[in-house]
Design an enzyme around this catalytic site. Structure first.
Site, short mmCIF file in Angstrom:
data_model
loop_
_atom_site.label_atom_id
_atom_site.label_comp_id
_atom_site.label_asym_id
_atom_site.label_seq_id
_atom_site.Cartn_x
_atom_site.Cartn_y
_atom_site.Cartn_z
N HIS A 1 0.81 -1.20 0.00
CA HIS A 1 0.00 0.00 0.00
C HIS A 1 0.85 1.26 0.00
CE1 HIS A 1 -3.99 -1.95 1.47
NE2 HIS A 1 -3.94 -1.83 0.18
N GLU B 1 -14.36 -0.89 -35.65
CA GLU B 1 -13.28 -1.79 -35.24
C GLU B 1 -13.25 -3.07 -36.06
OE1 GLU B 1 -13.86 -2.98 -31.16
OE2 GLU B 1 -16.04 -3.01 -31.38
N ASP C 1 -8.46 -3.18 -31.92
CA ASP C 1 -9.06 -4.28 -32.67
C ASP C 1 -9.02 -4.02 -34.17
OD1 ASP C 1 -9.58 -6.14 -30.73
OD2 ASP C 1 -11.55 -5.33 -30.23
N CYS D 1 -10.78 5.96 -29.74
CA CYS D 1 -10.71 5.54 -28.33
C CYS D 1 -9.71 4.42 -28.11
CB CYS D 1 -12.08 5.12 -27.83
SG CYS D 1 -12.78 3.69 -28.68
#
Length: 650
Positions: free
Chosen positions: A300, A541, A565, A612
Site C-alpha cells: 500500500h 473496429e 481491434d 478511443c
C-alpha cells in the site's frame, strides 16, 4: 488495458511447477495482470490463487493486463500458456541488470556515478535527492500482566479498536488525502475490525491474557501468516496487519508512536519499513522520496507513493545502521537504484535529472485545464478511457474533457450475479454527473466467449475474438441487454450521455438495437420512470464497419474508432503475437487507409468521429487523426496532458 483469450496448451495444465514458473514470469512485468478461467478470476502474480483456478490443458482462459508494459506482458504470458512444455525449464532469476532497463518516463542512471550502494524494488518512478529523515519506530515490548476482570479487559480492547479506527477515519478528511489513500485507509479500518482478528483476541483474553499482549500475540501471528503466502499481494498485507496491531497495542498502553508528521520539506524518508498509515500522517507534498529495507511494489505504501508522485525504492539491500546514519540519500524510483552519501558528480547528475522531470511536469501541468485548439482554430476534445467509477478522480485531476469510452463490462465481470438495472443506472448517472457538462460515451456490454460473466453459458469457441461477443451476444440475450439499455435511458436525464455499440459489422445490428431502445422507452413511459435521449454511435473496429461506414453513418450520430481491434482485424495479425508484431501496427498504410475511409464517411454524413484505442495518445498519430477530421481523442488518464500539448502544437 488490453486482453487476450486463448486455449491453454500446457501439458496437464497449471499444476504446481508451471504455475510457479508462470507467476515468476508475470512478476517480471510491472503491469497488473489478471487471468480468468472456469468462471473465476485471479492475479497472474499469485501462485496460490492461480492454482486454485484449476486451469487444465485445453481450457479457455483470458488474460487482462493494465500498465506500461501490458503488451509485452501479455505477449510473453500468452506464449507461455500456449507452449506444451512450459514450466519444464526454470526461469532465470532477474538480476539488477533487468531492473535498469530504461522505459518511457524513467530517469537514466547518473552518468559517471559510482558503484550503486544498494538495489531495491523500483516501486514509484522518479528521481530524488535530499537530507534523510530516519524513521525507525522502536520495537514494542509487551510484558503480560494478570487479568482480574476479563469483561473489563475485553471492553478495553473494543475501545482501543474504536479509537484507532476513528483515527484512521478522521485522517481521510485531510485535504491532501486523495481517493487512492482514502481507499487504503478504508482497508486498514476493515482489517482492524476483521471478525477473525477480533474473535481470536477475545478468545486470548478469555484465556487470561491482558488485552495488549493478546492483541500483540494474535496480530503477530496473523502477520506471520501473511508473510508466508506465495501471493505477493497477500504477502504485502503483512505490512497492514503489523501496522494495525501496533496502533491498537499503543492505544491500549496509552502511548504515542513516532510520526512522520514531523518530516521537514524536501527530506527523503529512510526506514526499515513504512506502513500506509505511517505515510498518511506525513504532509505528502513535503516527501522528496522513500527508501525502505522492506516492502514490495504491491504494498500500500508503494501504491500511495505512485498516486502522489513520490519516488520510492523498497526492499533496498542496505544495512539498517548505514541508513540510520546517512545524511544524504539519492534514489531513482524507476530503476531501483539508491545512492547513500552520493559524491559531487552523482549529486549533480541526480539534480539534473530532478530538474528535467520537474520541467516536464510543470510544462504538462499547464495543459490540465486547457481545452486544446490547433493553431488553425480546431477544438479537439481529449477524454479519458475508464472502466470503473474509482478512476474518476484521477481522470478529473489530469484534465479529462469527459469520457470517450466507459467499459461497462467491468460492472459484470468478477461477480457472482448480474448487476441489476438500478445498480447500472446509478453507476452511469454518477459517471455523467462527475463530468458534466462534458460528454461521457458509455459502451454497451462488450463481452463474450473471451470474457465470461455470471449468468451466461458460453460455448467453447476456437477464436472468441471472431465469435459470439459484444452486440452479437447482447441481441440474443435480451434479458441481459434490455436492463442495461433501460439503465442508460434513465441515466441520460443528466444530459451528457452518449451510447456506443461495439463489434458492429452490419447495419441490421444497429436497427435491432434502436428497436430495443424504443421498447425500453415505451416501458419506462408506462412505468412513469424518468428517462432521456442521447446520441447513438458505433465503434469502427471491424473491416465490415469500414466498408459499410457510409451506410452506418446515416444510421448513427457518431463513430468511435477502436484502433486496437481495427489494427489486428485489418492486418489479420494478433496484436499480442510477437511473431507478427511487425504487421500489427496502427501506422501501417492499410490501417491508416481504413481510418481515413471511416473519417471520410463521417465527414460526408455530417457526424463527428473520435478515436478511443491506444493510438489516440500517440503524438506521431495525433496529427493524422486531426487532419482527417477526428474531433475527440480518448485515452488513459495519465496521457491526457501530453496529448493536449500535442494538439495545441499542430
Amino acid at each position: 488495458m488490453i486482453e487476450r483469450s486463448f486455449v491453454v496448451r500446457v501439458h496437464d495444465g497449471l499444476h504446481a511447477r508451471p504455475a510457479t514458473q508462470f507467476v515468476k514470469l508475470a512478476k517480471s512485468f510491472g503491469a497488473d495482470i489478471q487471468i480468468s478461467c472456469n468462471g473465476q478470476t485471479a492475479s497472474a502474480k499469485s501462485a496460490v490463487k492461480l492454482m486454485l483456478l484449476g486451469i487444465k490443458e485445453n481450457d479457455e482462459a483470458t488474460l487482462l493486463a493494465t500498465g506500461d508494459d501490458e503488451a509485452e506482458a501479455l505477449s510473453a504470458l500468452t506464449t507461455f500458456l500456449q507452449t506444451p512444455g512450459a514450466g519444464d525449464v526454470a526461469l532465470k532469476k532477474a538480476g539488477p541488470s533487468a531492473a535498469t532497463a530504461k522505459g518511457e518516463g524513467e530517469t537514466a542512471s547518473p552518468q559517471g556515478a559510482p558503484d550503486r550502494d544498494g538495489w531495491g524494488v523500483a516501486a514509484s518512478e522518479g528521481t530524488a535527492l535530499g537530507p534523510t529523515f530516519a524513521f525507525f519506530p522502536p520495537v514494542l515490548k509487551i510484558d503480560p500482566v494478570p487479568v482480574a476482570d476479563m469483561g473489563a479487559e475485553t471492553a478495553r480492547f473494543t475501545a482501543a479498536v474504536d479509537s484507532v479506527t476513528a483515527g484512521f477515519a478522521a485522517n481521510k478528511d485531510r485535504p491532501d488525502i486523495g481517493a487512492d489513500a482514502a481507499g487504503i485507509i478504508d482497508a486498514l479500518i476493515d482489517l482492524a475490525r476483521d471478525a477473525d482478528f477480533d474473535q481470536a483476541v477475545r478468545a486470548a483474553i478469555a484465556d487470561g491474557r491482558d488485552a495488549a499482549s493478546a492483541a500483540m500475540t494474535v496480530g503477530t501471528k496473523l502477520t506471520a501468516d501473511f508473510e508466508t503466502m506465495e501471493d505477493p499481494y497477500i504477502r504485502a498485507r503483512a505490512e497492514d496487519m503489523r501496522s494495525v496491531t501496533r496502533q491498537i497495542v499503543l492505544s491500549l498502553l496509552g502511548e504515542r508512536d513516532v510520526s512522520l508528521a514531523e518530516l521537514p520539506p524536501g527530506a527523503v524518508i529512510v526506514a526499515d519499513e513504512i506502513t500506509a498509515w505511517d505515510l498518511a500522517k506525513a504532509k505528502l507534498a513535503d516527501v522528496a522520496g522513500i527508501v525502505c529495507r522492506k516492502g514490495a511494489a504491491t504494498s500500500h505504501v508503494a501504491i500511495m507513493a505512485r498516486a502522489y508522485g513520490i519516488p520510492a525504492v523498497l526492499g533496498a539491500a542496505i544495512a539498517e545502521d548505514r541508513l540510520k546514519s546517512a545524511l544524504t540519500i539519492g534514489l531513482n524510483g524507476g530503476t531501483g537504484q539508491v545512492f547513500v552519501e552520493p559524491d559531487a558528480a552523482t549529486r549533480t547528475a541526480l539534480s539534473m535529472a530532478i530538474a528535467r522531470e520537474a520541467a516536464d511536469r510543470k510544462a504538462l501541468e499547464a495543459y490540465r485545464a486547457v481545452e486544446p485548439v490547433t493553431r488553425s482554430g480546431k477544438r479537439i476534445e481529449v477524454a479519458a478511457n475508464l472502466g470503473t467509477l474509482a478512476e474518476i478522480p484521477g481522470a478529473l485531476e489530469t484534465g479529462a474533457m469527459g469520457v470517450g469510452l466507459f467499459r461497462t463490462e467491468f460492472l459484470f465481470m468478477e461477480r457472482k450475479t448480474l448487476p441489476t438495472e438500478d445498480e447500472q443506472a446509478r453507476t452511469y448517472r454518477t459517471l455523467a454527473e462527475a463530468f458534466a457538462p462534458y460528454p461521457v460515451v458509455i459502451r454497451t456490454l462488450d463481452i463474450g466467449g473471451d470474457k465470461p460473466i455470471a449468468g451466461v453459458d458460453f460455448e467453447h469457441e476456437d477464436n472468441p475474438f471472431l465469435g459470439w461477443r459484444g452486440v452479437r451476444m447482447c441481441l440474443e440475450r435480451r434479458d441481459i441487454f434490455k436492463p442495461q439499455l433501460r439503465a442508460l435511458l434513465r441515466a441520460a436525464v443528466v444530459g451528457n450521455v452518449k451510447v456506443l455499440l461495439p463489434m458492429i459489422a452490419d447495419g441490421g445490428e444497429v436497427e435491432a438495437v434502436k428497436q430495443l431502445f424504443a421498447e425500453c422507452r415505451a416501458e419506462l413511459d408506462r412505468e412513469g420512470v424518468a428517462h432521456g435521449g442521447f446520441e447513438l454511435g458505433v465503434m469502427i473496429e471491424t473491416p465490415a464497419a469500414v466498408f459499410l461506414a457510409a451506410d452506418l453513418a446515416r444510421q448513427v450520430d457518431f463513430f468511435s474508432i477502436g484502433t486496437n481491434d481495427l489494427t489486428q482485424y485489418v492486418m489479420a495479425a494478433d496484436r499480442l503475437n510477437p511473431k507478427v508484431a511487425n504487421l500489427n501496427r496502427t501506422e501501417h498504410p492499410a490501417v491508416l487507409a481504413a481510418i481515413a475511409a471511416a473519417c471520410k464517411a463521417a465527414r460526408e454524413a455530417g457526424i463527428w468521429i473520435g478515436v478511443c484505442g491506444e493510438a489516440a495518445a500517440r503524438p506521431d498519430l495525433i496529427p493524422f487523426f486531426v487532419e482527417n477530421g477526428v474531433t475527440e481523442l480518448s485515452m488513459s488518464s495519465a496521457a491526457i496532458p501530453r496529448a493536449k500539448r500535442c494538439v495545441t502544437e499542430l
